[in-house]
Design a protein around this motif. Structure first.
Motif, PDB file in Angstrom:
ATOM      1  N   GLN A 138       0.836  -1.197   0.000  1.00  0.00           N
ATOM      2  CA  GLN A 138       0.000   0.000   0.000  1.00  0.00           C
ATOM      3  C   GLN A 138       0.875   1.252   0.000  1.00  0.00           C
ATOM      4  OE1 GLN A 138      -0.691  -0.216   4.879  1.00  0.00           O
ATOM      5  NE2 GLN A 138      -2.420  -0.095   3.512  1.00  0.00           N
ATOM      6  N   ASN A 139       0.382   2.286  -0.656  1.00  0.00           N
ATOM      7  CA  ASN A 139       1.110   3.546  -0.683  1.00  0.00           C
ATOM      8  C   ASN A 139       0.928   4.274   0.644  1.00  0.00           C
ATOM      9  OD1 ASN A 139       2.019   3.269  -3.357  1.00  0.00           O
ATOM     10  ND2 ASN A 139       0.065   4.013  -4.141  1.00  0.00           N
ATOM     11  N   ARG A 140       2.002   4.922   1.103  1.00  0.00           N
ATOM     12  CA  ARG A 140       1.973   5.671   2.350  1.00  0.00           C
ATOM     13  C   ARG A 140       2.329   7.131   2.071  1.00  0.00           C
ATOM     14  NH1 ARG A 140       1.895   2.155   6.775  1.00  0.00           N
ATOM     15  NH2 ARG A 140       2.507   3.869   8.137  1.00  0.00           N
ATOM     16  N   ILE A 141       1.870   8.013   2.927  1.00  0.00           N
ATOM     17  CA  ILE A 141       2.122   9.442   2.792  1.00  0.00           C
ATOM     18  C   ILE A 141       2.979   9.899   3.963  1.00  0.00           C
ATOM     19  CG2 ILE A 141       1.080  11.747   2.768  1.00  0.00           C
ATOM     20  CD1 ILE A 141      -1.397  10.514   1.505  1.00  0.00           C
ATOM     21  N   THR A 142       4.109  10.536   3.649  1.00  0.00           N
ATOM     22  CA  THR A 142       4.973  11.104   4.677  1.00  0.00           C
ATOM     23  C   THR A 142       4.577  12.562   4.879  1.00  0.00           C
ATOM     24  OG1 THR A 142       6.801   9.637   4.064  1.00  0.00           O
ATOM     25  CG2 THR A 142       7.348  11.590   5.361  1.00  0.00           C
ATOM     26  N   LEU A 143       4.393  12.955   6.119  1.00  0.00           N
ATOM     27  CA  LEU A 143       3.939  14.315   6.411  1.00  0.00           C
ATOM     28  C   LEU A 143       4.488  14.768   7.758  1.00  0.00           C
ATOM     29  CD1 LEU A 143       1.423  14.103   8.725  1.00  0.00           C
ATOM     30  CD2 LEU A 143       0.386  12.923   6.784  1.00  0.00           C
ATOM     31  N   SER A 144       4.357  16.069   8.009  1.00  0.00           N
ATOM     32  CA  SER A 144       4.769  16.618   9.297  1.00  0.00           C
ATOM     33  C   SER A 144       3.810  17.724   9.701  1.00  0.00           C
ATOM     34  CB  SER A 144       6.205  17.159   9.216  1.00  0.00           C
ATOM     35  OG  SER A 144       6.294  18.204   8.267  1.00  0.00           O
ATOM     36  N   PHE A 145       3.756  18.004  10.993  1.00  0.00           N
ATOM     37  CA  PHE A 145       2.915  19.085  11.494  1.00  0.00           C
ATOM     38  C   PHE A 145       3.361  19.453  12.900  1.00  0.00           C
ATOM     39  CE2 PHE A 145       0.873  15.136  12.743  1.00  0.00           C
ATOM     40  CZ  PHE A 145       0.492  15.359  14.061  1.00  0.00           C
ATOM     41  N   TYR A 146       2.947  20.619  13.334  1.00  0.00           N
ATOM     42  CA  TYR A 146       3.219  21.054  14.702  1.00  0.00           C
ATOM     43  C   TYR A 146       2.138  22.030  15.132  1.00  0.00           C
ATOM     44  CZ  TYR A 146       4.849  25.456  12.701  1.00  0.00           C
ATOM     45  OH  TYR A 146       4.903  26.648  12.023  1.00  0.00           O
ATOM     46  N   GLN A 147       2.022  22.208  16.427  1.00  0.00           N
ATOM     47  CA  GLN A 147       1.100  23.207  16.951  1.00  0.00           C
ATOM     48  C   GLN A 147       1.488  23.542  18.381  1.00  0.00           C
ATOM     49  OE1 GLN A 147      -0.740  25.774  16.210  1.00  0.00           O
ATOM     50  NE2 GLN A 147      -2.402  24.624  15.233  1.00  0.00           N
ATOM     51  N   TYR A 148       1.690  24.818  18.625  1.00  0.00           N
ATOM     52  CA  TYR A 148       1.906  25.261  20.000  1.00  0.00           C
ATOM     53  C   TYR A 148       0.538  25.423  20.661  1.00  0.00           C
ATOM     54  CZ  TYR A 148       6.910  26.069  19.508  1.00  0.00           C
ATOM     55  OH  TYR A 148       8.266  25.890  19.344  1.00  0.00           O
ATOM     56  N   ALA A 149       0.394  24.867  21.859  1.00  0.00           N
ATOM     57  CA  ALA A 149      -0.878  24.931  22.583  1.00  0.00           C
ATOM     58  C   ALA A 149      -0.624  24.575  24.044  1.00  0.00           C
ATOM     59  CB  ALA A 149      -1.894  23.974  21.972  1.00  0.00           C
ATOM     60  N   ASN A 150      -1.581  24.840  24.889  1.00  0.00           N
ATOM     61  CA  ASN A 150      -1.474  24.495  26.307  1.00  0.00           C
ATOM     62  C   ASN A 150      -2.070  23.108  26.521  1.00  0.00           C
ATOM     63  OD1 ASN A 150      -1.159  24.550  29.065  1.00  0.00           O
ATOM     64  ND2 ASN A 150      -3.072  25.652  29.422  1.00  0.00           N
ATOM     65  N   ILE A 151      -1.213  22.126  26.757  1.00  0.00           N
ATOM     66  CA  ILE A 151      -1.669  20.749  26.982  1.00  0.00           C
ATOM     67  C   ILE A 151      -1.522  20.431  28.475  1.00  0.00           C
ATOM     68  CG2 ILE A 151      -1.254  18.317  26.443  1.00  0.00           C
ATOM     69  CD1 ILE A 151      -0.269  19.217  23.705  1.00  0.00           C
ATOM     70  N   GLU A 152      -2.629  20.214  29.141  1.00  0.00           N
ATOM     71  CA  GLU A 152      -2.625  20.048  30.585  1.00  0.00           C
ATOM     72  C   GLU A 152      -2.001  18.738  31.035  1.00  0.00           C
ATOM     73  OE1 GLU A 152      -6.534  20.585  32.115  1.00  0.00           O
ATOM     74  OE2 GLU A 152      -6.673  22.702  31.508  1.00  0.00           O
ATOM     75  N   ASP A 153      -2.234  17.654  30.283  1.00  0.00           N
ATOM     76  CA  ASP A 153      -1.719  16.340  30.678  1.00  0.00           C
ATOM     77  C   ASP A 153      -1.027  15.686  29.480  1.00  0.00           C
ATOM     78  OD1 ASP A 153      -1.198  13.813  31.609  1.00  0.00           O
ATOM     79  OD2 ASP A 153      -3.193  13.488  32.471  1.00  0.00           O
ATOM     80  N   PRO A 154       0.238  16.017  29.218  1.00  0.00           N
ATOM     81  CA  PRO A 154       0.960  15.473  28.066  1.00  0.00           C
ATOM     82  C   PRO A 154       1.023  13.944  28.050  1.00  0.00           C
ATOM     83  CG  PRO A 154       2.154  17.319  28.993  1.00  0.00           C
ATOM     84  CD  PRO A 154       1.058  16.979  29.964  1.00  0.00           C
ATOM     85  N   LYS A 155       1.119  13.326  29.233  1.00  0.00           N
ATOM     86  CA  LYS A 155       1.220  11.865  29.296  1.00  0.00           C
ATOM     87  C   LYS A 155      -0.063  11.214  28.771  1.00  0.00           C
ATOM     88  CE  LYS A 155       2.803   7.785  30.612  1.00  0.00           C
ATOM     89  NZ  LYS A 155       1.602   6.936  30.417  1.00  0.00           N
ATOM     90  N   LYS A 156      -1.215  11.692  29.228  1.00  0.00           N
ATOM     91  CA  LYS A 156      -2.483  11.140  28.747  1.00  0.00           C
ATOM     92  C   LYS A 156      -2.662  11.437  27.257  1.00  0.00           C
ATOM     93  CE  LYS A 156      -7.479  11.066  29.573  1.00  0.00           C
ATOM     94  NZ  LYS A 156      -7.795  11.146  28.129  1.00  0.00           N
ATOM     95  N   PHE A 157      -2.309  12.636  26.860  1.00  0.00           N
ATOM     96  CA  PHE A 157      -2.394  13.034  25.456  1.00  0.00           C
ATOM     97  C   PHE A 157      -1.542  12.101  24.604  1.00  0.00           C
ATOM     98  CE2 PHE A 157      -0.901  16.168  22.068  1.00  0.00           C
ATOM     99  CZ  PHE A 157      -2.074  16.082  21.325  1.00  0.00           C
ATOM    100  N   ARG A 158      -0.351  11.801  25.085  1.00  0.00           N
ATOM    101  CA  ARG A 158       0.565  10.895  24.372  1.00  0.00           C
ATOM    102  C   ARG A 158      -0.056   9.516  24.219  1.00  0.00           C
ATOM    103  NH1 ARG A 158       2.531   5.682  25.140  1.00  0.00           N
ATOM    104  NH2 ARG A 158       4.374   5.438  23.825  1.00  0.00           N
ATOM    105  N   ASP A 159      -0.601   8.967  25.310  1.00  0.00           N
ATOM    106  CA  ASP A 159      -1.181   7.623  25.279  1.00  0.00           C
ATOM    107  C   ASP A 159      -2.396   7.556  24.353  1.00  0.00           C
ATOM    108  OD1 ASP A 159       0.750   6.918  27.073  1.00  0.00           O
ATOM    109  OD2 ASP A 159      -0.574   6.836  28.822  1.00  0.00           O
TER     110      ASP A 159
END
Length: 455
Positions: free
Chosen positions: A21-42
């Motif tokens: 299958q074909n795959r798409i390579t991409l990137s992105f970023y966003q500055y924001a206030n994330i209260e719980d990075p660990k939960k967000f990561r999971d």
């Protein structure tokens, strides 16, 4: 659900090849206030795993920074996982200029103190007071302004293979090093000049522009979306590309070509070249520039000592590198004393580019597909013979193949003759053992791929 990878890079590469299958390579970023990075990561790891998304992502209290590889059929579903969060609604996804299905081979989502290691005390200035964002057309027009100072906020190994004409390219290993250097160099131009900056995808400039406004620079501008978005807009709108050469990227590709200009040189022989590789000796893994001729001669190694090491049995190699912290060598990024023609330059010098033959020749790998067909079947003590068990499809005399492995690197060759199960033959099929001559030593862990050209 598990929140970590269970497959090796080789196993993942095999699954991707088999899926076709074909795959798409991409990137992105966003500055924001994330209260719980660990939960967000999971949460991200769980939903992205279901979509077979791979890549490298950093999350922190200040936001998210990601480089990803996503199956094309899951692209919109992947976008929906982002826009489920208010701070990522309408987020710009920087799609790679050149695609490679194997750009990433595992999913990594890590919690960090910052999404970019800038070394700045964010509490000391207003990080939201950023520079003026410019699209490709506006950026090109501003380059004609004699009062503009153009600065590349990437590292030396990135700008060495490609940059905007006339840019200041700091000779640094890390982003955080460039900030005080540029600030010192441009002290007398804070009010008189317009500071115009760029980076790979735009994220470094987001923080740098605010920092330089805090330092007293009155006119600060930045390229929105970085080089990746600039290249897309140039192509879509038929604009002239003021960027020459390659855009260095932090995945398996190590670069995507923007123009046919080669502005760098092979670090071993000095001929024009802009192909980055990592040394085939896992105890070294140095990032450097190597041409095809030197790659064949040195088998992907940066030095004679490394070449000698990869000829040793795998167990012996592991014993040699046990306990070695190779990170210092990796991040020297082409400045090793072992490299005779390492890039040493004045950042203000005028670079004279060398035009390569044709775009199609440069991008030939984009128009081919690798099919996994075999696994190393025997280890020979001398570099002369290779033996593989054919595990899938078939291979014929005259076919082009690729042999890859941790120590072997990537070795291409055309099968002019071979034996099947000990007898001369023209075709090898599934379960056959194929034997042929090679100018290097293969390992049992090596894979055999058939190269199929695509129109």
């Amino acid at each position: 659900m598990q929140l970590y990878n269970t497959l090796s890079a080789e196993q993942r590469a095999q699954l991707i090849e088999e899926a076709g299958q074909n795959r798409i390579t991409l990137s992105f970023y966003q500055y924001a206030n994330i209260e719980d990075p660990k939960k967000f990561r999971d949460d991200l790891f769980i939903v992205w795993s279901r979509l077979d998304a791979l890549g490298r992502t950093y999350v922190a209290y200040e936001g998210i920074n990601a480089q990803m590889s996503v199956p094309a059929e899951n692209f919109e579903a992947f976008r929906e996982t982002l826009e489920a969060y208010d701070f990522m609604k309408g987020i710009r996804l920087n799609v790679a200029v050149e695609q490679d299905d194997l750009s990433f081979l595992k999913l990594t989502v890590k919690v960090r103190n910052k999404i970019v290691a800038d070394g700045l005390d964010d509490a000391a200035f207003d990080v939201t007071n950023k520079g003026i964002h410019l699209n490709a057309k506006e950026f090109n027009e501003m380059l004609n302004d004699p009062d503009v100072v153009l600065v590349d906020f990437r590292n030396h190994y990135e700008s060495e293979v490609g940059h905007f004409t006339g840019a200041i390219t700091p000779d640094v290993d890390t982003f955080r090093e460039s900030l005080p250097i540029i600030n010192d160099q441009l002290q007398d131009q804070k009010q008189s000049k317009k500071l115009l900056m760029y980076c790979t995808g735009g994220i470094r400039c987001e923080k740098a522009s605010a920092y330089f406004k805090h330092q007293g620079f009155e006119n600060v501008f930045q390229l929105e979306g970085g080089i990746i978005e600039y290249a897309r807009q140039v192509k879509a709108e038929g604009l002239e590309s003021k960027f020459i050469g390659k855009n260095f990227v932090f995945d398996h590709r190590l670069g995507e070509r923007i123009t046919n200009d080669i502005i760098a040189n092979c670090h071993q022989c000095g001929k024009p070249c802009d192909t980055h590789i990592n040394c085939a000796n896992e105890a070294c893994h140095l990032l450097f520039i190597q041409c095809d001729e030197c790659h064949e001669k040195m088998h992907g190694c940066c030095s004679d000592p490394c070449l000698e090491i990869i000829q040793l049995p795998i167990d012996k190699q592991k014993e040699i590198r046990k306990g070695i912290q190779k990170g210092n060598l990796i991040f020297k990024k082409g400045k090793s004393d072992a490299l005779k023609f390492k890039k040493e330059r004045n950042v203000f010098e005028e670079v004279v580019p060398v035009k390569v033959a044709t775009v199609s020749e440069i991008r030939k790998k984009k128009h081919e597909r690798k099919i996994l067909i075999g696994q190393g079947a025997h280890y020979f003590t001398k570099a002369a013979i290779a033996q593989f068990t054919i595990t899938n499809s078939e291979v014929k005399v005259g076919d082009e193949v690729l042999i890859t492995g941790p120590s072997t690197g990537e070795q291409r060759m055309v099968l002019n003759a071979f034996k099947v199960n000990g007898l001369n033959a023209e075709t090898a099929k599934t379960d056959d053992k194929i034997t042929f001559a090679v100018p290097f030593r293969i390992r049992l862990s090596d894979k055999l791929y058939l190269i199929k050209k695509e129109n």
